[in-house]
Motif scaffolding. Structure first.
Motif, PDB file in Angstrom:
ATOM      1  N   ASP A  68       6.731  88.904  54.043  1.00  0.00           N
ATOM      2  CA  ASP A  68       6.932  88.877  52.587  1.00  0.00           C
ATOM      3  C   ASP A  68       8.268  88.258  52.212  1.00  0.00           C
ATOM      4  O   ASP A  68       8.381  87.568  51.186  1.00  0.00           O
ATOM      5  N   GLU A  69       9.293  88.481  53.041  1.00  0.00           N
ATOM      6  CA  GLU A  69      10.614  87.923  52.735  1.00  0.00           C
ATOM      7  C   GLU A  69      10.575  86.394  52.739  1.00  0.00           C
ATOM      8  O   GLU A  69      11.112  85.738  51.836  1.00  0.00           O
ATOM      9  N   THR A  70       9.914  85.837  53.746  1.00  0.00           N
ATOM     10  CA  THR A  70       9.781  84.377  53.829  1.00  0.00           C
ATOM     11  C   THR A  70       8.970  83.841  52.666  1.00  0.00           C
ATOM     12  O   THR A  70       9.307  82.804  52.072  1.00  0.00           O
TER      13      THR A  70
ATOM     14  N   ASP B 107       8.519  85.235  49.662  1.00  0.00           N
ATOM     15  CA  ASP B 107       9.286  85.340  48.410  1.00  0.00           C
ATOM     16  C   ASP B 107      10.334  84.236  48.310  1.00  0.00           C
ATOM     17  O   ASP B 107      10.526  83.644  47.240  1.00  0.00           O
ATOM     18  N   LYS B 108      11.001  83.973  49.422  1.00  0.00           N
ATOM     19  CA  LYS B 108      12.033  82.925  49.424  1.00  0.00           C
ATOM     20  C   LYS B 108      11.418  81.565  49.138  1.00  0.00           C
ATOM     21  O   LYS B 108      11.979  80.759  48.390  1.00  0.00           O
TER      22      LYS B 108
ATOM     23  N   ALA C  52      11.094  90.095  61.688  1.00  0.00           N
ATOM     24  CA  ALA C  52      10.391  89.887  60.425  1.00  0.00           C
ATOM     25  C   ALA C  52       9.068  90.628  60.434  1.00  0.00           C
ATOM     26  O   ALA C  52       8.661  91.242  59.463  1.00  0.00           O
TER      27      ALA C  52
END
Length: 447
Positions: free
Chosen positions: A135-137, A139-140, A445
């Motif tokens: 999710d972090e990747t 969102d970025k 991750a």
């Protein structure tokens, strides 16, 4: 014609070649007739000058040399076929004896593709990273997409924030070798303060300022700076803020989704899912390319061969020419000027270039050997698929592309080599062991 191998050292073969007197005499007569038809000699009609007159005018040996030139192509073709040679260059020719009425003897030196011992491909193993998107990747990535599709709007009477884009006018000051400060400018530039390429010292100096206000920052010049004469010195920037603009990000709505994806998409959830799939596909392709590169490097390192010096020289010369043309095109300066700017000597540049050229030649020879052993060939269907892909990528008519390509022999050869390379690498990946593994960056991750 008779031929006999004299010696073989690595990839260099010496051959003794003998032409029968009658064969040589026949070609001498042909050479004399051709020469007579091309020159004007006073007192004789063109093409009718006697051979004795031609020998007096041009020398007997010159006519003999022309005769030998006529005989060499067929002789070389016969030797290559009889001895199954794979030449990497035209042979050198040394004349031993050349007189009419006697056998003509010459020594030919051939450079051929070196003997290559390949490793057992079935024993080769490479790791291929698994494509994972958390999710972090995601969102970025979506934030980056929003920034790419954003607009800039000027702001008045507001302090500069980290997400703003500013236009500045600035002077640059640096201490000279004599201790006196040299000041250059004014120059103007636009800085997106959200970009990591903006030096921290400059960003910090501008934050909190308003349009019309001044700021000052000192920056130590590091090793990777293009102007090597400034490395280790401190540059002082005297800046004046001209304009401040804030970035307006688009709303996450169906119209924006369709613009980005080039297809209908009604919900944020569907948009995120499609973006995630596209990231995964790109990562899979990148991971596959990396694994292919690693496989070729491992196989090349494990292969045993002597890389021919002539091929290395030829590759280095081509690379240097490309460098010179690129520098002239982009910087409008010569190679010597560029090297002086970079504080790199001609000798250092040449050594680095030769090292790269040798690696390229070694890799190419190994791949050619594998392609031959695997019977890799380039078929009509391969050309059609490649040109169809190019036509689709660049939005041009496939038939026009085919027509233009087949008129350009060099481009056609380059495409054939590229297709054979792809097919060879694909065959390699089907033969070796490929182990899928998570990278160190992916594991946290996923957790």
């Amino acid at each position: 014609m008779r031929s006999e191998m004299l010696s073989q050292e690595k990839n260099v073969l010496s051959m003794k070649v003998e032409f029968e007197p009658a064969e040589f005499a026949k070609n001498v007569d042909l050479a004399a007739k051709e020469l007579a038809s091309k020159v004007n000699i006073p007192g004789f009609r063109k093409g009718h000058a006697p051979r004795k007159i031609l020998e007096m005018r041009f020398g007997k040996q010159a006519i003999f040399a022309e005769a030998l030139e006529k005989m060499l192509p067929d002789a070389i073709e016969t030797i290559v076929k009889d001895y199954e040679l794979d030449l990497i260059d035209e042979p050198d020719v040394k004349i031993d004896t050349m007189e009419e009425g006697s056998p003509v003897e010459i020594t030919m030196t051939f450079e051929v593709t070196p003997e290559i011992t390949l490793p057992d491909l079935k024993e080769i193993m490479v790791e291929r990273a698994v494509a994972l998107v958390n999710d972090e990747t995601l969102d970025k990535t979506i934030e980056e997409i929003k920034v790419q599709n954003s607009t800039l709007a000027p702001v008045e009477n507001r302090e500069i924030s980290p997400s703003d884009t500013v236009e500045i006018e600035y002077f640059t000051a640096v201490a000279g070798d004599d201790g006196e400060e040299e000041r250059h400018g004014p120059d103007t530039t636009t800085l997106d303060l959200n970009q990591s390429s903006v030096r921290t010292e400059i960003r910090d100096a501008l934050l909190g300022k308003k349009a019309g206000e001044a700021a000052e920052a000192s920056v130590l010049v590091e090793e990777d700076y293009p102007e090597k004469n400034l490395v280790g010195k401190t540059l002082r920037y005297e800046m004046t803020v001209k304009t401040v603009k804030e970035r307006i990000l688009p709303e996450l709505e169906p119209e924006f989704f369709k613009k980005v994806l080039q297809q209908d998409c009604d919900t944020l959830e569907a948009f995120r899912g499609e973006v995630k799939n596209r990231i995964l596909e790109r990562m899979k392709a990148d991971n596959q390319s990396r694994a292919e590169y690693d496989a070729v490097e491992i196989i090349t390192d494990k292969s045993v061969l002597d890389v021919p010096e002539k091929l290395v020289q030829r590759q280095a010369e081509a690379m240097e020419k490309e460098d010179e043309e690129r520098i002239q095109r982009s910087r409008k300066i010569s190679m010597d000027e560029y090297l002086a700017e970079s504080s790199v000597s001609r000798e250092e540049y040449g050594q680095n270039l030769r090292k790269q050229a040798e690696a390229i030649v070694r890799r190419s020879l190994v791949l050619d050997k594998i392609g031959d052993e695997m019977n890799i060939s380039v078929e009509k269907e391969d050309f059609e698929a490649e040109m169809g892909s190019l036509a689709s990528t660049y939005g041009i008519d496939a038939e026009r592309l085919v027509t233009s390509l087949f008129k350009d022999e060099k481009r056609l050869t380059e495409m054939a080599n590229r297709i054979k390379y792809k097919k060879t690498v694909s065959a390699i990946m089907d033969t070796i062991t490929v182990k899928d593994a998570e990278t160190a960056e992916e594991k946290p991750a996923q957790e």
